[in-house]
Scaffold this motif. Sequence first.
Motif, PDB file in Angstrom:
ATOM      1  N   ASP A 323       0.840  -1.209   0.000  1.00  0.00           N
ATOM      2  CA  ASP A 323       0.000   0.000   0.000  1.00  0.00           C
ATOM      3  C   ASP A 323       0.875   1.260   0.000  1.00  0.00           C
ATOM      4  N   SER A 375      -0.906  -0.913  -4.127  1.00  0.00           N
ATOM      5  CA  SER A 375      -2.328  -0.726  -3.877  1.00  0.00           C
ATOM      6  C   SER A 375      -2.524   0.612  -3.178  1.00  0.00           C
ATOM      7  N   ARG A 379      -7.108  -1.256  -2.449  1.00  0.00           N
ATOM      8  CA  ARG A 379      -7.409  -1.756  -3.803  1.00  0.00           C
ATOM      9  C   ARG A 379      -6.150  -1.750  -4.673  1.00  0.00           C
ATOM     10  N   PRO A 380      -5.867  -2.862  -5.359  1.00  0.00           N
ATOM     11  CA  PRO A 380      -4.690  -2.884  -6.246  1.00  0.00           C
ATOM     12  C   PRO A 380      -4.825  -1.831  -7.342  1.00  0.00           C
TER      13      PRO A 380
END
Length: 424
Positions: A323, A375, A379-380
């Motif tokens: 992330d 991500s 969310r990727p």
Amino acid sequence: MDMAEKVEILAASARYDASCASSGSSRRSKGGLGASSPSGVCHSFTGDGRCVSLLKLLYSNSCRKDCAYCANRASADIARTSFTVEELVKLTIGFYRRNYIEGLFLSSGIFSDPDIVMGRLIEVARVLRERERFGGYIHLKAIPGCGEALLRKAGLYADRLSANIELPTASSLALLAPQKSGQEILGAMRFMGQAEAESKEDRRRRLRAPAFAPAGQSTQLVIGASPDDDRTIIRLAGALYGRMGLRRVYYSAFIPVSSDPRLPILRSPPLIREHRLYQADWLMRFYGFKPDEILDEGESNLSADLDPKSAWALRHPDFFPVDIDKADYFQLLRVPGLGVTGAGRIITTRRAGRIAPEDLPKMGIVMKRARYFLSSGGRPLDATDQDGIARSLVATSAKPGPSPHAAPAPHADQALPQLEFAFP
Ligand code: SF4
């Protein structure tokens, strides 16, 4: 023989030694001549990728030893010559004044007792420093087997010292360079590492100690002359960095210079393999990878099709995506396509608030590969499946030349014992 001929012969004889980058030194000469740059700018490369930015010469290309892979080995039918100390001093100063070079890289064949050879190299450096007040960069070859007092003296004049280990295992040395001693080479490295550490400690305590080889020591490994795999080479390089304090390990693709039956038959020098090893080396030095992480258990060689970081990422899908708002610096560094600059910018920028994915390109981050592994908000950034990522990474990697492992050495099936060096 005139000087031009000597230079031609002894420069050609030195061109296979890759251990000559000049970064890491900041020597200055008050009122003298020249100064080496701390930013290591004095590099340039020949067509075959080797550094020629320094005046790179052998003192002599006569050698008592007969290392199978070496163009200067005793049995080679080549023109032999040597400089004198004064000739080398004059050449270096002349080239420096004309701005052709920023320093000197001086090595030598073992034309005599190691103490005598080392003594000549030191004398060149001494005269340059003391008489000519030369403040440019000097890299001297450390001659294994010479006395420690000479190594200590060399470190007082040189910015960098290097003892070339050349082959990654004791068994390969025994096969291809039986007159060399791995223990002697490692012993010289150990001594130089200790002398450098002592000098740094003395200077930290503000004692008036002279600097010992302030740009540290380096070494060179010849790639592809012996049957050793990349795992062995990477582990040795990791140990040289971790246990011997080396500043750089250089990898030099083996160029066949003789038809010695102990040598492999290669269609071309394994340059892609050399390149992948430099990438793996970079991962160890700057990205926090441990030697045993770069290749998984059971893997012997780096991929010719993928850089080692991308290959690692594909083998570790559970690690990703990371992330952009939470990952630490070293997690970010594992992302293919993200380097130290990009990871640093993400860490710095997010101190001021969340980073939107569309901000990443504006921060100079190239998303071509990184997008598969990042991500944001859980969310990727890209939902391509694992096979698609693999295809894309291979397609965007540098196209390899002939496979470095395609032409096996004639002795590859001889089950040579993979003895690792016993570090002193
Ligand atoms: S010691 Fe071996 S590698 Fe060094 S110059 Fe002599 S033959 Fe070449």
